[in-house]
Design a protein around this motif. Sequence first.
Motif, PDB file in Angstrom:
ATOM      1  N   VAL A  87      20.018  44.662  62.766  1.00 26.89           N
ATOM      2  CA  VAL A  87      20.998  45.362  61.942  1.00 26.89           C
ATOM      3  C   VAL A  87      21.298  44.580  60.671  1.00 26.89           C
ATOM      4  N   ASN A  88      21.163  43.254  60.757  1.00 23.55           N
ATOM      5  CA  ASN A  88      21.409  42.452  59.565  1.00 23.55           C
ATOM      6  C   ASN A  88      20.429  42.797  58.449  1.00 23.55           C
ATOM      7  N   ARG A  89      19.192  43.063  58.773  1.00 26.04           N
ATOM      8  CA  ARG A  89      18.204  43.458  57.767  1.00 26.04           C
ATOM      9  C   ARG A  89      18.620  44.757  57.126  1.00 26.04           C
ATOM     10  N   GLU A  90      19.084  45.684  57.917  1.00 33.71           N
ATOM     11  CA  GLU A  90      19.492  46.974  57.358  1.00 33.71           C
ATOM     12  C   GLU A  90      20.665  46.787  56.393  1.00 33.71           C
ATOM     13  N   LYS A  91      21.607  45.926  56.794  1.00 31.92           N
ATOM     14  CA  LYS A  91      22.760  45.710  55.907  1.00 31.92           C
ATOM     15  C   LYS A  91      22.357  45.040  54.599  1.00 31.92           C
ATOM     16  N   ILE A  92      21.463  44.054  54.712  1.00 30.79           N
ATOM     17  CA  ILE A  92      21.065  43.354  53.479  1.00 30.79           C
ATOM     18  C   ILE A  92      20.273  44.271  52.569  1.00 30.79           C
ATOM     19  N   ASP A  93      19.496  45.176  53.151  1.00 27.13           N
ATOM     20  CA  ASP A  93      18.772  46.153  52.331  1.00 27.13           C
ATOM     21  C   ASP A  93      19.734  47.117  51.653  1.00 27.13           C
ATOM     22  N   GLU A  94      20.838  47.485  52.393  1.00 26.19           N
ATOM     23  CA  GLU A  94      21.841  48.343  51.774  1.00 26.19           C
ATOM     24  C   GLU A  94      22.484  47.633  50.571  1.00 26.19           C
ATOM     25  N   VAL A  95      22.748  46.346  50.738  1.00 27.63           N
ATOM     26  CA  VAL A  95      23.307  45.558  49.625  1.00 27.63           C
ATOM     27  C   VAL A  95      22.347  45.560  48.439  1.00 27.63           C
TER      28      VAL A  95
END
Length: 597
Positions: A87-95
């Motif tokens: 999920v951290n990857r998804e959040k960083i991609d959203e950023v």
Amino acid sequence: MKFRLKLFIVLLVVSIIPIFLVGIISYYDNQRTITEHTLNNLEFFIEKEKKNITNTINFHSERLNFISNRAEILQTIQDYKKPSADVNREKIDEVLEIIKNVVGNAEKISIIGVDGTVLTSTKISEINQEQAYEKFEEIKNSDQITIDYILTNEGRPVILFSKGLILNESMIGVIFVEFQPESIFGQINVNALGRTGEFVIAKKTQENKALLIYPLIIEEDTILQKTISMERQNIPIVQALLNNQNSFLNLVNDNDEPILAATGYIEEVGWGMVANISKSEIFSSLQFSVLILIFVIAAISIAVVIISILLSQTIARPIKEMVNVSDQITRGNLNVRSKINTKDELNILSNSLNDMIESLEKKIKIEAELEDSKNQLRNERIKTIGMLASQIAHDIKNPLYIIKNSIEIIRKKNPENKIIIREINRANRGIARISHQVEDVLNYVNPTQTRFIPGSLLKIIQSTMDTVKIPEKVEVILPKKDILVECDAEKMESVFNNIILNAIHAIGNTVGKITIRLMQDKDNAIIEFENTGPNIEENVLPKIFEPLFSTKEKGTGLGLVSCKNIIETHGGNISVRSNPVIFKIKIPLKHENTKKT
């Protein structure tokens, strides 16, 4: 030079100079107008482009600041660095997507961890790789935006915006945003500068060189490699990087071609910018004016030749006759007269020449009579001085004998007192010098016989120094070597005394120095007296050894004359020169009679 040629030159000068001056003034006036207009255009261009580039840079900087201040973005980056699920990857991609939307047309966006690892990037192949930007360590320790112009790993030039990301006063990473140069420089219109106009932007490197970053159309193998030494301060881009924002008339481009230039400096990024144009282009319109001026001068020259030939025929003959009369006058013939009978100004000139001849005859006659009067007056003065000197000598000698006898009595009564004996010797030398000086005045009218005895010049100089009171501020440097000559020691001491006293008087109350030198050539001794007093004026030098001439208020005008007579009786000569003042005496080592013997 023939009169006809002179007349031609005069007419040519009188007619051509005004036209030439008007042409030159017009040329330089037009040049000044064109120069001012061009410089105004260059300055306007610089100000416009500086404003556009600055606005663009500020625009991107504001958005980068906006991103770096959003807490949710910073928190997401901080959490992503911790071990966690996908999920951290998804959040960083959203950023990353949010940043793309805020920044706009960026070439590439990357978020780098404090350890230098790429956390996320629009270029997926770089994720989890080590970043390669050489200034990373400097950037991650600063919360200020850094802007640089660099080459990517693929060799593409980009403008890199970077800023450290801080959360709770701790550095958590760095954001890199790359823009294509066209996004900053795309609106620049170099065509407005003309055919040879140039617009250049450069930055200063760590090697103290100007690195060109614009124009973009550069050979592929020279992109961000073309540099100019900062020592070449006659090149405008160097002046721009020195923050010298001005317009320049006398600089050159990197090909050493003369140019007009205006410079600017963008403090936000440390870039210098220059707009320039070749002087050959802006002044090309003046060449036609120069051709017209040459044609006019050529036409006038032809007309002057014709006019000078016609005028010379009517003027040359009378002038030539007056020239012949003038030549006769210079040869001393004052009986010649000009015989021109024309009815113009030449007749007036001829009569004036004749009047001048008559006036010159009268003046020569008067000067001859005046010279005779001066000689008579001088002889009378010398005769009067001789009579007065004889009377003074008679009045002085008897008291001197009394003084001398009294001193001898004191000597006999104090034979063991060294101080009294020394002062008595000094007094005796003074008495002898006074007696000798009185006799020298008489010798000018009735010279006494010179006694040639071998002696030491150094001892004569030292004896002279004992009778002269030297002021405390005056230093006397005596010679170290000695020369033996046949001379009259008393008369030579009188000469030395006179010259030294004159030097002391010239130095006055200031600090000064008198240097005495002894030299020798083949058959002569040379004595030089140099002093640091003021120079002798040029108009005084020729008269300094003339009788009755003196620059002192109380001088008799006979001192140096007596010196000259004494030296000449020794078969020598005395001379003086100025700057510095040096009296030079030259006398034979042996008297002529001794040589014959």
